[in-house]
Motif scaffolding. Structure first.
Motif, mmCIF file in Angstrom:
data_model
loop_
_atom_site.group_PDB
_atom_site.id
_atom_site.type_symbol
_atom_site.label_atom_id
_atom_site.label_comp_id
_atom_site.label_asym_id
_atom_site.label_seq_id
_atom_site.Cartn_x
_atom_site.Cartn_y
_atom_site.Cartn_z
ATOM 1 N N ARG A 299 0.840 -1.196 0.000
ATOM 2 C CA ARG A 299 0.000 0.000 0.000
ATOM 3 C C ARG A 299 0.877 1.249 0.000
ATOM 4 O O ARG A 299 1.938 1.264 0.631
ATOM 5 N N VAL A 300 0.429 2.266 -0.705
ATOM 6 C CA VAL A 300 1.081 3.572 -0.674
ATOM 7 C C VAL A 300 0.269 4.480 0.231
ATOM 8 O O VAL A 300 -0.922 4.714 -0.017
ATOM 9 N N LEU A 301 0.878 4.953 1.301
ATOM 10 C CA LEU A 301 0.215 5.849 2.245
ATOM 11 C C LEU A 301 0.826 7.233 2.110
ATOM 12 O O LEU A 301 2.049 7.387 2.202
ATOM 13 N N ILE B 118 4.585 1.668 1.635
ATOM 14 C CA ILE B 118 5.447 2.678 1.033
ATOM 15 C C ILE B 118 4.856 4.022 1.443
ATOM 16 O O ILE B 118 3.694 4.301 1.161
ATOM 17 N N THR B 119 5.626 4.819 2.153
ATOM 18 C CA THR B 119 5.139 6.109 2.624
ATOM 19 C C THR B 119 5.601 7.213 1.684
ATOM 20 O O THR B 119 6.759 7.235 1.269
ATOM 21 N N VAL B 120 4.697 8.118 1.354
ATOM 22 C CA VAL B 120 5.048 9.316 0.585
ATOM 23 C C VAL B 120 4.646 10.523 1.432
ATOM 24 O O VAL B 120 3.482 10.673 1.802
ATOM 25 N N ASP C 238 8.602 -1.549 -7.980
ATOM 26 C CA ASP C 238 8.076 -0.697 -9.059
ATOM 27 C C ASP C 238 7.085 0.329 -8.515
ATOM 28 O O ASP C 238 7.043 1.474 -8.976
ATOM 29 N N LEU C 239 6.304 -0.084 -7.528
ATOM 30 C CA LEU C 239 5.345 0.840 -6.914
ATOM 31 C C LEU C 239 6.077 1.993 -6.223
ATOM 32 O O LEU C 239 5.643 3.152 -6.281
ATOM 33 N N LEU C 240 7.200 1.676 -5.597
ATOM 34 C CA LEU C 240 8.023 2.706 -4.965
ATOM 35 C C LEU C 240 8.560 3.683 -6.015
ATOM 36 O O LEU C 240 8.499 4.910 -5.839
ATOM 37 N N ARG D 59 5.262 1.014 8.454
ATOM 38 C CA ARG D 59 4.839 -0.334 8.854
ATOM 39 C C ARG D 59 5.701 -1.440 8.269
ATOM 40 O O ARG D 59 5.508 -2.609 8.602
ATOM 41 N N GLY D 60 6.641 -1.081 7.421
ATOM 42 C CA GLY D 60 7.586 -2.067 6.902
ATOM 43 C C GLY D 60 7.235 -2.558 5.512
ATOM 44 O O GLY D 60 6.068 -2.683 5.140
#
Length: 407
Positions: free
Chosen positions: A141-143, A395-397, A183-185, A378-379
């Protein structure tokens, strides 16, 4: 001795679980099949943790833990219901004996309804833990968060940070899924990327199959990283101190080979239009018995409270006990470590719960205190239990904005 206690508890819970199946079904093969699988799970975890394997809590040991939890959590529910029913049955039998002035003492039969309720509730953790192992561990998940700071240099207004943490590459077993996460990162196209520790479970060689993939992670202002508690190799037996030290040096080389800038109690500056922010990275510092190699004074030497600083510190207990009180005023700290325990319930705006909150006050997401902010990622990976339930890989943005938060 500890394994004897463990087996006794496990068997005691199984006795109650057996009664659930026996009460519900008249087909004996059902509860015998359950007992067979339960004993296989017990035998496997005993073997894995007494076979002398040096792999740590990964591989076969990890799956032994996973399937153990799949069976153990439902057993606890069975025990709660069945033991509770036994208490009621005992009280009823006692009153009957007293009321009838009888010498006979007999417990009432178990009620099928109670066993059915227990089975229905136990099916929830059973199915959830299996799902967490099958799919949840790679449910990336991208948060996204927007954080406001009055003292942010104007040139960095709108600056985007991506953060990942706790890769734990020694636990990976699906290159396709990991590539999806990487790739999501990369798709976030942030200005800078931070990794906040625990690249491996124990050994630098765990990155051999994944180094090329993570080397593709790039950002305009670079990728910066720090060490976590697992990166020091403290949780396996080494043939010598020299071998352990060599492993750590090799891991540091891996960061460099991937093009990541490893910060070891030091800081760097990012500049834009003549203004700058400081990136400060400390080695692991953790409360509760974890390694304390982080040296905040050394890392921030030469910086002042007026400098805008982003601190990378693996363990959020460092922020709680030291960072948030530091006179140099570290505006933003990025941490990881907790994994959110890889298990919990999160419904934004409604509930945020995990058993890890009883160990760590700050365990997931953004926290603000004393004019400072921290994000606990969260890792990206997982450890021990090879899955995630409710607390997904993250993945945190973070977008930095200058000025007060709009009303």
């Amino acid at each position: 001795m500890r394994w004897i206690i463990f087996v006794v508890v496990y068997v005691l819970l199984d006795i109650y679980a057996y009664q659930v199946f026996r009460t519900i079904s008249r087909y004996s093969w059902i509860y015998y099949l359950y007992l067979f699988f339960s004993l296989v799970i017990l035998a496997n975890i005993l073997y894995q943790f007494n076979s002398g394997s040096g792999e740590g809590w990964a591989g076969a040991k990890s799956y032994a833990i996973g399937f153990f939890l799949v069976f153990f959590l439902p057993k606890l529910i069975f025990f709660i219901f069945m033991f509770g029913e036994d208490v009621v049955r005992f009280i009823v039998a006692t009153f009957r004996k007293i009321g009838n002035n009888s010498n006979n003492f007999s417990l009432p039969s178990r009620r099928k309804f109670i066993s059915q309720v227990a089975l229905g509730l136990a099916a929830v953790p059973f199915a959830s833990m299996l799902y967490g192992m099958y799919k949840g561990r790679y449910n990336f998940r991208v948060l996204k968060h927007t954080l406001y700071f009055d003292d942010l240099p104007a040139a960095f207004d709108g600056y985007r940070i991506s953060q990942i943490s706790d890769i734990h590459s020694g636990s990976f077993d699906n290159p396709e899924k990991i590539k999806y996460g990487v790739d999501l990162l990369k798709e976030q196209q942030s200005d800078v990327i931070f990794f906040t520790g625990d690249l491996v479970n124990n050994k630098a060689t765990e990155m051999d199959d994944w180094k090329e993939m993570f080397s593709s992670v790039k950002a305009r202002d670079g990728v910066y990283s720090i060490l976590g508690n697992h990166d020091y190799g403290d949780y396996v037996q080494w043939e010598s101190t020299a071998a352990k030290e060599a492993n750590l040096e090799r891991l540091k080389d891996v960061h460099a080979e991937m093009g990541w800038n490893l910060l070891l109690n030091e800081h760097r500056f990012l500049e834009r239009d003549g203004e700058k922010i400081a990136l400060v990275g400390v080695e692991n510092w953790g409360a509760g018995g974890f390694k304390k190699k982080g040296d905040l004074d050394k890392a921030g030497a030469g910086l002042s409270a007026k400098d805008f600083k982003v601190l990378l510190s693996h363990d959020p207990s460092h922020w709680e006990e030291k960072v948030r009180y530091d006179e140099k005023h570290y505006q933003l700290t990025l941490s990881g470590h907790t994994h959110g325990m890889q298990f919990g319930i999160e419904i934004p705006g409604w509930i945020k719960w995990s058993p890890v909150q009883y160990r760590y006050k700050h365990w997931a997401g953004v926290y603000k205190e004393l004019g400072r902010a921290m994000n606990v990622n969260r890792g990206f990976g997982f450890l021990a239990y090879p899955g995630r339930v409710g607390i997904w890989p993250e993945i945190t943005v973070i977008e930095l904005k200058k000025g007060p938060k709009p009303a």
